[in-house]
Design a protein around this motif. Structure first.
Motif, mmCIF file in Angstrom:
data_model
loop_
_atom_site.group_PDB
_atom_site.id
_atom_site.type_symbol
_atom_site.label_atom_id
_atom_site.label_comp_id
_atom_site.label_asym_id
_atom_site.label_seq_id
_atom_site.Cartn_x
_atom_site.Cartn_y
_atom_site.Cartn_z
ATOM 1 N N LEU A 109 0.797 -1.237 0.307
ATOM 2 C CA LEU A 109 -0.072 0.036 -0.026
ATOM 3 C C LEU A 109 0.724 1.236 -0.065
ATOM 4 O O LEU A 109 1.835 1.386 0.776
ATOM 5 C CB LEU A 109 -0.990 0.045 1.266
ATOM 6 N N PHE A 110 0.598 2.388 -1.092
ATOM 7 C CA PHE A 110 1.216 3.435 -0.977
ATOM 8 C C PHE A 110 0.618 4.444 -0.552
ATOM 9 O O PHE A 110 -0.472 4.678 -0.755
ATOM 10 C CB PHE A 110 1.735 3.850 -2.510
ATOM 11 N N GLU A 111 1.271 5.367 0.505
ATOM 12 C CA GLU A 111 0.700 6.526 0.935
ATOM 13 C C GLU A 111 1.659 7.913 0.591
ATOM 14 O O GLU A 111 2.687 7.779 0.695
ATOM 15 C CB GLU A 111 1.040 6.694 2.445
ATOM 16 N N SER A 112 0.613 8.607 -0.191
ATOM 17 C CA SER A 112 1.428 9.871 -0.891
ATOM 18 C C SER A 112 1.700 10.824 0.176
ATOM 19 O O SER A 112 1.141 10.835 1.317
ATOM 20 C CB SER A 112 0.750 10.325 -2.125
ATOM 21 N N GLY A 113 2.495 11.786 -0.478
ATOM 22 C CA GLY A 113 2.681 13.161 0.512
ATOM 23 C C GLY A 113 1.569 14.150 0.375
ATOM 24 O O GLY A 113 0.492 14.034 -0.176
ATOM 25 N N GLY A 114 1.597 14.953 1.355
ATOM 26 C CA GLY A 114 0.452 15.820 1.550
ATOM 27 C C GLY A 114 0.393 16.988 0.286
ATOM 28 O O GLY A 114 1.370 17.494 -0.125
ATOM 29 N N GLY A 115 -0.997 16.912 -0.229
ATOM 30 C CA GLY A 115 -1.161 17.718 -1.501
ATOM 31 C C GLY A 115 -0.867 17.038 -2.769
ATOM 32 O O GLY A 115 -1.449 17.366 -3.858
ATOM 33 N N GLY B 81 -6.167 -7.567 4.984
ATOM 34 C CA GLY B 81 -5.243 -8.458 5.734
ATOM 35 C C GLY B 81 -3.818 -7.878 5.891
ATOM 36 O O GLY B 81 -3.441 -6.944 6.188
ATOM 37 N N LYS B 82 -2.768 -8.956 5.485
ATOM 38 C CA LYS B 82 -1.443 -8.377 5.526
ATOM 39 C C LYS B 82 -1.188 -7.343 4.491
ATOM 40 O O LYS B 82 -1.648 -7.480 3.397
ATOM 41 C CB LYS B 82 -0.526 -9.875 5.520
ATOM 42 N N LEU B 83 -0.155 -6.475 4.984
ATOM 43 C CA LEU B 83 0.135 -5.484 4.067
ATOM 44 C C LEU B 83 1.489 -5.008 4.264
ATOM 45 O O LEU B 83 2.233 -5.285 5.163
ATOM 46 C CB LEU B 83 -0.656 -4.105 4.244
ATOM 47 N N ILE B 84 2.174 -4.337 3.289
ATOM 48 C CA ILE B 84 3.346 -3.720 3.486
ATOM 49 C C ILE B 84 3.133 -2.235 3.071
ATOM 50 O O ILE B 84 2.268 -1.850 2.138
ATOM 51 C CB ILE B 84 4.518 -4.241 2.602
ATOM 52 N N LEU B 85 3.612 -1.367 3.904
ATOM 53 C CA LEU B 85 3.601 0.143 3.685
ATOM 54 C C LEU B 85 4.786 0.669 3.042
ATOM 55 O O LEU B 85 5.895 0.535 3.372
ATOM 56 C CB LEU B 85 2.955 0.670 5.073
ATOM 57 N N VAL B 86 4.251 1.566 2.128
ATOM 58 C CA VAL B 86 5.393 2.614 1.376
ATOM 59 C C VAL B 86 4.660 3.863 1.727
ATOM 60 O O VAL B 86 3.647 4.388 1.250
ATOM 61 C CB VAL B 86 5.575 2.364 0.052
ATOM 62 N N ALA B 87 5.571 4.865 2.328
ATOM 63 C CA ALA B 87 5.169 6.046 2.575
ATOM 64 C C ALA B 87 5.926 7.368 2.273
ATOM 65 O O ALA B 87 7.149 7.042 2.557
ATOM 66 C CB ALA B 87 4.593 6.181 4.039
ATOM 67 N N HIS B 88 5.469 8.423 1.945
ATOM 68 C CA HIS B 88 6.107 9.364 1.460
ATOM 69 C C HIS B 88 5.868 10.970 2.047
ATOM 70 O O HIS B 88 4.556 10.877 2.286
ATOM 71 C CB HIS B 88 6.150 9.791 -0.205
ATOM 72 N N SER B 89 6.730 11.598 2.808
ATOM 73 C CA SER B 89 6.352 12.830 3.379
ATOM 74 C C SER B 89 5.226 12.684 4.071
ATOM 75 O O SER B 89 5.223 11.782 5.427
ATOM 76 C CB SER B 89 5.820 13.936 2.243
ATOM 77 N N LEU B 90 4.137 13.494 4.112
ATOM 78 C CA LEU B 90 3.038 13.416 4.974
ATOM 79 C C LEU B 90 2.437 11.948 5.162
ATOM 80 O O LEU B 90 1.966 11.499 6.386
ATOM 81 C CB LEU B 90 1.837 14.488 4.625
ATOM 82 N N GLY B 91 2.665 11.177 4.079
ATOM 83 C CA GLY B 91 2.164 9.711 4.325
ATOM 84 C C GLY B 91 2.830 8.924 5.222
ATOM 85 O O GLY B 91 2.259 7.964 5.878
ATOM 86 N N ASP C 208 11.701 9.708 2.834
ATOM 87 C CA ASP C 208 11.710 11.168 3.405
ATOM 88 C C ASP C 208 10.398 11.370 4.012
ATOM 89 O O ASP C 208 9.800 12.497 3.743
ATOM 90 C CB ASP C 208 11.981 12.092 2.363
ATOM 91 N N ALA C 209 9.840 10.650 4.918
ATOM 92 C CA ALA C 209 8.646 10.629 5.445
ATOM 93 C C ALA C 209 8.598 11.533 6.590
ATOM 94 O O ALA C 209 9.377 11.629 7.447
ATOM 95 C CB ALA C 209 8.107 9.190 5.738
ATOM 96 N N ASN C 210 7.248 12.078 6.902
ATOM 97 C CA ASN C 210 7.105 12.872 8.389
ATOM 98 C C ASN C 210 7.336 11.856 9.508
ATOM 99 O O ASN C 210 6.650 10.923 9.515
ATOM 100 C CB ASN C 210 5.726 13.348 8.333
ATOM 101 N N LEU C 211 8.075 12.263 10.405
ATOM 102 C CA LEU C 211 8.221 11.553 11.724
ATOM 103 C C LEU C 211 8.102 12.703 12.790
ATOM 104 O O LEU C 211 8.502 13.753 12.765
ATOM 105 C CB LEU C 211 9.834 11.032 11.920
ATOM 106 N N VAL C 212 7.177 12.107 14.059
ATOM 107 C CA VAL C 212 6.901 13.181 14.925
ATOM 108 C C VAL C 212 7.830 14.046 15.589
ATOM 109 O O VAL C 212 7.761 14.871 16.235
ATOM 110 C CB VAL C 212 5.852 12.481 15.823
ATOM 111 N N CYS C 213 9.169 13.321 15.604
ATOM 112 C CA CYS C 213 10.415 13.829 16.309
ATOM 113 C C CYS C 213 10.789 15.219 15.555
ATOM 114 O O CYS C 213 11.280 16.106 16.252
ATOM 115 C CB CYS C 213 11.357 12.732 16.460
ATOM 116 N N PHE C 214 10.246 15.318 14.362
ATOM 117 C CA PHE C 214 10.695 16.703 13.807
ATOM 118 C C PHE C 214 9.957 17.721 14.204
ATOM 119 O O PHE C 214 10.302 18.771 14.144
ATOM 120 C CB PHE C 214 10.810 16.276 12.241
ATOM 121 N N PHE C 215 8.703 17.475 14.589
ATOM 122 C CA PHE C 215 7.540 18.431 14.785
ATOM 123 C C PHE C 215 7.558 18.699 16.475
ATOM 124 O O PHE C 215 6.643 18.603 17.003
ATOM 125 C CB PHE C 215 6.288 17.833 14.363
#
Length: 384
Positions: free
Chosen positions: A48-54, A113-123, A145-152
């Motif tokens: 499953l692919f999660e795109s960035g914000g916008g 069910g089972k998934l693998i995640l791929v995420a960019h930026s806000l994703g 280059d995903a959002n991680l909460v430690c940056f915020f």
């Protein structure tokens, strides 16, 4: 306006080995609106692919065909509410609401069910929340280059409250999905502080060498946050994408594809894993040859000069950036983007007259350039 280099891989050997099914586009009713899914069907643990914000799901389209041929598994990209072809419920637009509806959509498609995640930026936030909800179902993840909460940090969030509110109002009528995104940032970060990514899930965290930020403090915080995250568990691998900007999967698709293939391979039995590794070897031989060819074409191209100019601006070398953008204008006079970039560098230098002239020239070449329109509105209404 910063334009990111896009690479399209041509992999004829893969097509000969395996013919992926054509992609299908499906609208799924999730209650008060419909979500749009783009699916390439295969066999194995779906990715499953999660795109960035916008962004919408189309940002993954160049990556999916070679990845489908390599992994031969099901690939799922989708438009979040208010983006692309998906609808929007104006009464339910938090990240939690979005995840609730994604789960409904995946269940309706049979991929709950089972998934693998791929995420960019806000994703990255969406992938984190999904993994926290389904720690046993998520088999692995690749963060780009995903959002991680430690940056915020609280200081970072406070410093950006007014700019985010201005952006929320700016897009309120024209792009409501984006408006809600900016309006929800503070509450999203608050939720993510309570939602760590499960350490039992193996992952590869790729961080850009050329971060999406222009000040040193944010650049260092972004990189240190990613190092800290990768070091939190032995099953995490941190990778710096050398000479790549925020859209790593466009600047260096082979790196991202290999990372996904590595995570996916761990879900396979030995025989299938060896077959995948054999295909990956062929892929990498071809990708290396293509990369060499593309680097030769890219050297001193419009994109190369544009990236160079923005690197100089990020280091505070504004006059040198102007010189680079001027060269780009001379070499690519028909491009609206190069005039937009030159205008932006003049604006950073404080030369309002030249900034306005170049934004206007960009608009003549591309009347739909929203960035130029917005900057002209600000510059022409600001006091002298």
């Amino acid at each position: 306006m910063k334009k990111l280099f896009q690479v399209i891989l041509m992999l004829p050997w893969l097509g000969a080995a395996f013919a992926a099914e054509p992609a299908t586009d499906t609208m799924v009713d999730v209650g008060s609106y419909k979500l749009h899914f783009h699916v390439i069907k295969g066999h194995g643990t779906p990715i499953l692919f999660e795109s960035g914000g916008g962004d919408d799901e189309t940002v993954w389209h160049d990556l999916l065909p070679p990845l489908a041929d390599l992994t031969q598994t099901t690939l799922i990209a989708y438009d979040r509410p208010g983006f692309g072809k998906s609808g929007l419920d104006t009464n339910r637009h938090s990240i939690k609401d979005n995840l609730d509806d994604l789960e409904k959509g995946l269940k309706a498609l049979g991929y709950d069910g089972k998934l693998i995640l791929v995420a960019h930026s806000l994703g990255g936030f969406y992938a984190t929340l999904y993994a926290a909800r389904h720690p046993d179902a998520v088999q692995g993840a690749v963060l780009v280059d995903a959002n991680l909460v430690c940056f915020f940090t609280p200081e970072h969030v406070a410093a950006n409250e007014q700019p985010n509110e201005a952006l929320r109002m700016k897009f309120k009528d024209s792009r409501p999905g984006l408006s809600y995104l900016y309006g929800e940032i503070t509450s999203t970060v608050a939720l993510m502080r309570q939602t760590p990514f499960p350490t039992r899930i193996p992952l590869i965290d790729i961080v850009s060498d050329k971060t999406p930020f222009r000040n040193d403090a944010d650049i260092q915080l972004w990189k240190s946050c990613h190092r800290q995250f990768a070091d939190e568990a032995n099953n995490r691998q941190g990778i710096v994408a050398n000479d790549a900007g925020h859209y790593v999967y466009k600047a260096n698709p082979a790196l991202v594809i290999n990372a996904i293939a590595k995570i996916y391979a761990a879900t396979l039995p030995d025989r299938e894993r060896l077959a995948l590794l054999d295909r990956a070897l062929g892929y990498n031989l071809d990708a290396a040859n293509q990369a060499r060819k593309q680097q030769a074409e890219y050297r001193h191209s419009e994109d190369d000069l544009n990236d160079w100019g923005y690197q100089l601006m990020a280091r505070g070398e504004k006059q040198r950036a102007i010189d680079v953008f001027k060269l780009s204008v001379e070499l690519h006079p028909a491009s609206a983007n190069v005039y937009d970039s030159l205008a932006e560098s003049y604006e950073a230098l404080g030369d309002k007259r030249q900034a306005i002239a170049n934004y206007q020239h960009s608009l003549q070449l591309k009347p739909s350039n929203e960035h130029a329109k917005e900057r002209l509105r600000v510059l022409q209404t600001a006091p002298n």
